[in-house]
Design a protein around this motif. Structure first.
Motif, short mmCIF file in Angstrom:
data_model
loop_
_atom_site.label_atom_id
_atom_site.label_comp_id
_atom_site.label_asym_id
_atom_site.label_seq_id
_atom_site.Cartn_x
_atom_site.Cartn_y
_atom_site.Cartn_z
N LEU A 73 0.82 -1.21 0.00
CA LEU A 73 0.00 0.00 0.00
C LEU A 73 0.86 1.26 0.00
CD1 LEU A 73 -2.75 -1.25 2.45
CD2 LEU A 73 -3.08 -0.69 0.02
N GLN A 74 1.97 1.20 0.68
CA GLN A 74 2.88 2.35 0.70
C GLN A 74 3.40 2.65 -0.70
OE1 GLN A 74 6.43 1.88 3.11
NE2 GLN A 74 6.51 4.08 3.51
N THR A 75 3.72 1.61 -1.46
CA THR A 75 4.23 1.83 -2.82
C THR A 75 3.15 2.43 -3.73
OG1 THR A 75 3.68 -0.37 -3.68
CG2 THR A 75 5.86 -0.10 -2.63
N TYR A 76 1.89 2.27 -3.36
CA TYR A 76 0.79 2.85 -4.13
C TYR A 76 0.40 4.24 -3.60
CZ TYR A 76 0.03 -1.30 -6.95
OH TYR A 76 0.18 -2.33 -7.85
N GLY A 77 1.16 4.77 -2.67
CA GLY A 77 0.94 6.14 -2.20
C GLY A 77 -0.04 6.30 -1.06
N PHE A 78 -0.38 5.22 -0.39
CA PHE A 78 -1.27 5.33 0.76
C PHE A 78 -0.49 5.80 1.98
CE2 PHE A 78 -3.70 2.85 -2.14
CZ PHE A 78 -4.99 3.30 -1.94
N HIS A 79 -1.14 6.60 2.83
CA HIS A 79 -0.49 7.18 4.00
C HIS A 79 -0.89 6.50 5.31
CE1 HIS A 79 -0.19 11.19 1.59
NE2 HIS A 79 0.53 10.22 1.06
N TYR A 80 -2.10 5.93 5.31
CA TYR A 80 -2.62 5.29 6.52
C TYR A 80 -3.40 4.03 6.15
CZ TYR A 80 -1.78 9.70 8.91
OH TYR A 80 -1.19 10.82 9.44
N VAL A 81 -3.42 3.11 7.09
CA VAL A 81 -4.34 1.98 7.04
C VAL A 81 -5.18 2.09 8.30
CG1 VAL A 81 -4.60 -0.51 6.98
CG2 VAL A 81 -2.69 0.55 5.80
N ARG A 82 -6.49 2.01 8.14
CA ARG A 82 -7.41 2.11 9.26
C ARG A 82 -8.32 0.89 9.32
NH1 ARG A 82 -8.91 8.38 8.22
NH2 ARG A 82 -6.92 9.21 8.94
N LEU A 83 -8.88 0.69 10.50
CA LEU A 83 -9.79 -0.43 10.73
C LEU A 83 -10.55 -0.18 12.00
CD1 LEU A 83 -8.44 -2.34 13.19
CD2 LEU A 83 -6.79 -2.73 11.37
N GLY A 84 -11.50 -1.05 12.28
CA GLY A 84 -12.22 -1.02 13.54
C GLY A 84 -12.29 -2.43 14.11
N TYR A 85 -12.22 -2.53 15.43
CA TYR A 85 -12.40 -3.83 16.07
C TYR A 85 -13.40 -3.66 17.21
CZ TYR A 85 -9.67 -2.61 20.21
OH TYR A 85 -9.25 -2.02 21.38
N MET A 86 -14.08 -4.72 17.55
CA MET A 86 -15.04 -4.68 18.64
C MET A 86 -14.30 -4.57 19.96
SD MET A 86 -17.79 -4.59 16.99
CE MET A 86 -18.92 -4.59 18.37
N LYS A 87 -14.65 -3.58 20.74
CA LYS A 87 -13.94 -3.24 21.98
C LYS A 87 -13.76 -4.43 22.91
CE LYS A 87 -13.76 0.40 25.43
NZ LYS A 87 -14.35 1.70 25.82
N ASP A 88 -14.72 -5.31 22.96
CA ASP A 88 -14.64 -6.47 23.86
C ASP A 88 -13.77 -7.59 23.31
OD1 ASP A 88 -16.29 -5.16 25.64
OD2 ASP A 88 -18.11 -6.15 24.94
N ASN A 89 -13.32 -7.48 22.07
CA ASN A 89 -12.53 -8.54 21.45
C ASN A 89 -11.04 -8.31 21.74
OD1 ASN A 89 -11.27 -10.44 19.82
ND2 ASN A 89 -12.76 -10.21 18.17
N VAL A 90 -10.60 -8.84 22.87
CA VAL A 90 -9.22 -8.66 23.33
C VAL A 90 -8.22 -9.27 22.36
CG1 VAL A 90 -7.63 -9.12 25.24
CG2 VAL A 90 -10.02 -8.57 25.72
N GLN A 91 -8.57 -10.39 21.75
CA GLN A 91 -7.69 -11.06 20.79
C GLN A 91 -7.41 -10.13 19.60
OE1 GLN A 91 -9.39 -14.59 19.05
NE2 GLN A 91 -7.45 -15.27 18.19
N SER A 92 -8.45 -9.50 19.07
CA SER A 92 -8.25 -8.57 17.95
C SER A 92 -7.42 -7.37 18.37
CB SER A 92 -9.60 -8.07 17.42
OG SER A 92 -10.21 -9.07 16.66
N ARG A 93 -7.74 -6.81 19.52
CA ARG A 93 -6.98 -5.66 20.01
C ARG A 93 -5.50 -6.00 20.09
NH1 ARG A 93 -4.88 -4.18 24.82
NH2 ARG A 93 -4.66 -1.96 25.22
N HIS A 94 -5.17 -7.13 20.67
CA HIS A 94 -3.78 -7.55 20.81
C HIS A 94 -3.11 -7.70 19.44
CE1 HIS A 94 -0.23 -9.58 22.34
NE2 HIS A 94 -0.43 -10.51 21.44
N PHE A 95 -3.78 -8.34 18.51
CA PHE A 95 -3.20 -8.55 17.18
C PHE A 95 -2.89 -7.22 16.50
CE2 PHE A 95 -3.68 -8.88 12.57
CZ PHE A 95 -2.67 -9.80 12.28
N TRP A 96 -3.86 -6.32 16.50
CA TRP A 96 -3.66 -5.05 15.79
C TRP A 96 -2.62 -4.18 16.47
CZ3 TRP A 96 -4.58 -5.60 11.09
CH2 TRP A 96 -5.66 -6.34 10.63
N MET A 97 -2.59 -4.18 17.79
CA MET A 97 -1.55 -3.39 18.48
C MET A 97 -0.17 -3.98 18.23
SD MET A 97 -3.38 -1.88 21.85
CE MET A 97 -2.14 -0.62 22.02
#
Length: 167
Positions: free
Chosen positions: A117-141
């Protein structure tokens, strides 16, 4: 965007209706996700996800892709380009085959996608995770995503917005 550039390690292809059963089977191995984002997966829900778009976007902006190790579907990603604004890529879904989890493969795929994505000129990647999903939070952090200062309520709870700068 040339989707095969999203990974050097895995073959990448756009997923089609004919791939819905494989995506469904991958989803069945991730019951934790569906505790936080019901309903339970089905072939029909997969097909619907393949075509779901945020406001103002077209199917040309959407990349519902699979990462393959030979014939085996390793991961699924729903990627929307230039959403919610220019130079931002939105990950609507990222899910790994249970057999490939806990081995660093998901982080490898995310890292490769971000480099692409960086090579295509993107500056950010964004997403949302469900606050109660600790597994997702850990992975993305672990993958250097940080809270982006917002939470939104939906039918299933609170979604925490995250982003990672890539410039």
């Amino acid at each position: 965007m040339e989707i095969q550039h999203l990974s050097k390690q895995y073959a990448v292809k756009r997923l089609l209706k004919s791939d819905a059963e494989q995506v469904y089977q991958l989803g069945l191995g991730n019951p934790q996700y569906f505790v936080h984002c019901p309903p339970e997966p089905s072939v029909i829900s997969v097909i619907n996800d393949m075509h779901a778009l945020p406001p103002g976007k077209t199917i040309d902006d959407k990349y519902y892709v699979g990462f393959f190790d030979g014939e085996r579907l390793v991961a699924v990603m729903d990627l929307i380009l230039n959403y919610p604004e220019e130079h931002v890529a939105w990950i609507g879904l990222f899910m790994m085959d249970k057999a490939y989890q806990g081995k660093g493969i998901g982080s490898l795929i995310i890292g490769e996608c971000i480099s692409c994505l960086q090579t295509y000129g993107f500056h950010y990647v964004r997403l949302g995770y469900m606050k109660d999903n600790v597994q997702s939070r850990h992975f993305w952090m672990k993958n250097q995503f940080l809270p982006a200062g917002g939470e939104k309520e939906n039918d299933h709870g609170v979604v925490v917005l995250m982003e990672r700068g890539i410039v």
